[in-house]
Design a protein around this motif. Structure first.
Motif, PDB file in Angstrom:
ATOM      1  N   GLY A 148       0.781  -1.229   0.000  1.00 25.30           N
ATOM      2  CA  GLY A 148       0.000   0.000   0.000  1.00 25.30           C
ATOM      3  C   GLY A 148       0.810   1.275   0.000  1.00 25.30           C
ATOM      4  O   GLY A 148       0.273   2.361   0.264  1.00 25.30           O
ATOM      5  N   LYS A 149       2.086   1.176  -0.319  1.00 21.38           N
ATOM      6  CA  LYS A 149       2.953   2.350  -0.337  1.00 21.38           C
ATOM      7  C   LYS A 149       3.009   2.966  -1.734  1.00 21.38           C
ATOM      8  O   LYS A 149       2.831   2.272  -2.731  1.00 21.38           O
ATOM      9  N   THR A 150       3.260   4.261  -1.783  1.00 21.66           N
ATOM     10  CA  THR A 150       3.489   4.937  -3.055  1.00 21.66           C
ATOM     11  C   THR A 150       4.973   4.830  -3.398  1.00 21.66           C
ATOM     12  O   THR A 150       5.835   5.115  -2.559  1.00 21.66           O
ATOM     13  N   VAL A 151       5.272   4.409  -4.607  1.00 24.15           N
ATOM     14  CA  VAL A 151       6.655   4.262  -5.063  1.00 24.15           C
ATOM     15  C   VAL A 151       6.988   5.397  -6.025  1.00 24.15           C
ATOM     16  O   VAL A 151       6.279   5.602  -7.017  1.00 24.15           O
ATOM     17  N   ILE A 152       8.054   6.124  -5.723  1.00 17.92           N
ATOM     18  CA  ILE A 152       8.568   7.160  -6.618  1.00 17.92           C
ATOM     19  C   ILE A 152       9.929   6.697  -7.102  1.00 17.92           C
ATOM     20  O   ILE A 152      10.842   6.472  -6.304  1.00 17.92           O
ATOM     21  N   CYS A 153      10.053   6.539  -8.403  1.00 18.61           N
ATOM     22  CA  CYS A 153      11.274   5.973  -8.972  1.00 18.61           C
ATOM     23  C   CYS A 153      11.934   6.955  -9.942  1.00 18.61           C
ATOM     24  O   CYS A 153      11.287   7.477 -10.854  1.00 18.61           O
ATOM     25  N   ASP A 154      13.212   7.193  -9.732  1.00 22.09           N
ATOM     26  CA  ASP A 154      14.042   8.019 -10.607  1.00 22.09           C
ATOM     27  C   ASP A 154      14.503   7.140 -11.771  1.00 22.09           C
ATOM     28  O   ASP A 154      15.452   6.383 -11.641  1.00 22.09           O
ATOM     29  N   ARG A 155      13.786   7.206 -12.876  1.00 22.33           N
ATOM     30  CA  ARG A 155      13.939   6.410 -14.107  1.00 22.33           C
ATOM     31  C   ARG A 155      13.286   5.036 -13.963  1.00 22.33           C
ATOM     32  O   ARG A 155      13.265   4.434 -12.904  1.00 22.33           O
ATOM     33  N   PHE A 156      12.763   4.578 -15.111  1.00 21.52           N
ATOM     34  CA  PHE A 156      12.209   3.222 -15.209  1.00 21.52           C
ATOM     35  C   PHE A 156      12.280   2.818 -16.680  1.00 21.52           C
ATOM     36  O   PHE A 156      13.224   3.197 -17.387  1.00 21.52           O
TER      37      PHE A 156
END
Length: 205
Positions: free
Chosen positions: A89-97
């Motif tokens: 249930g966490k929000t994931v913020i990813c630098d590039r994908f």
């Protein structure tokens, strides 16, 4: 805000990493459980592969080899970090994908887009819910990126023409997926860019 998978993309030196960190901090301040991560990397195995990709001579790998290395790193990252966080249930913020691979190896490093898409479908099979592409003048971004002297300059060392191809590639990708990918003007101050991102985020929640 419900748990979401949010990614930041852009050419080298565009400020995307700064904005990813800033958004993560803002959301945490709002009481949202956030995991901030990056690619290549974000898990123990992927971080080992990262060093192979971002350090060394620009001609160290072919586009095809880079694609395989990035896909291997992304698979480990997905298994160990991204999916467990989203399932919790966490929000994931990813630098590039995956969009970076579509542009860097799929367009700017060779005509590999079809192979990129095939590998992504077979090995990854996941798209972000929302992607911010930080758009900047390539000459300014390149100067900024090289000034960091981080030791992870392999792609910056490919020069301005390469960065211009990347910018065009990200713009083309946004036109393919306008609902998911939002182009953000990165030439303003970091504060103004952050405000724009938050406004877009709230309208897409």
């Amino acid at each position: 805000m419900t748990a979401r998978f949010i990614t930041f993309e852009g050419i080298d030196g565009s400020g995307k990493s700064t904005q990813a960190k800033r958004l993560a901090a803002d959301l945490k301040a709002d009481g949202i459980d956030v995991v901030l991560t990056r690619e290549p990397g974000g898990s123990a195995g992927a971080e080992e592969i990262r060093r192979l990709l971002v350090e060394g001579d620009p001609d160290r790998w072919s586009g095809e080899t880079e694609l395989l290395l990035f896909t291997a790193a992304r698979r480990d990252h997905l298994e160990k970090t991204i999916l467990p966080a989203l399932e919790a249930g966490k929000t994931v913020i990813c630098d590039r994908f995956a969009d970076s691979t579509r542009v860097y190896q799929g367009a700017a490093r060779g005509d590999l887009r079809a192979v990129v898409d095939q590998l992504h479908a077979l090995m990854i099979g996941r798209e972000p819910d929302l992607t911010f592409v930080i758009d900047m003048d390539p000459s300014i971004a390149l100067h900024r990126g090289l000034a960091r002297a981080s030791g992870e300059d392999r792609f910056e060392d490919l020069g301005l023409a390469f960065q211009e191809k990347l910018r065009a590639g990200f713009a083309a990708l946004q036109s393919e997926s306008p609902d998911r990918i939002r182009l953000i003007d990165g030439n303003d101050t970091p504060e103004v860019v952050a405000q724009t991102i938050r406004s877009v985020l709230h309208t897409t929640s």
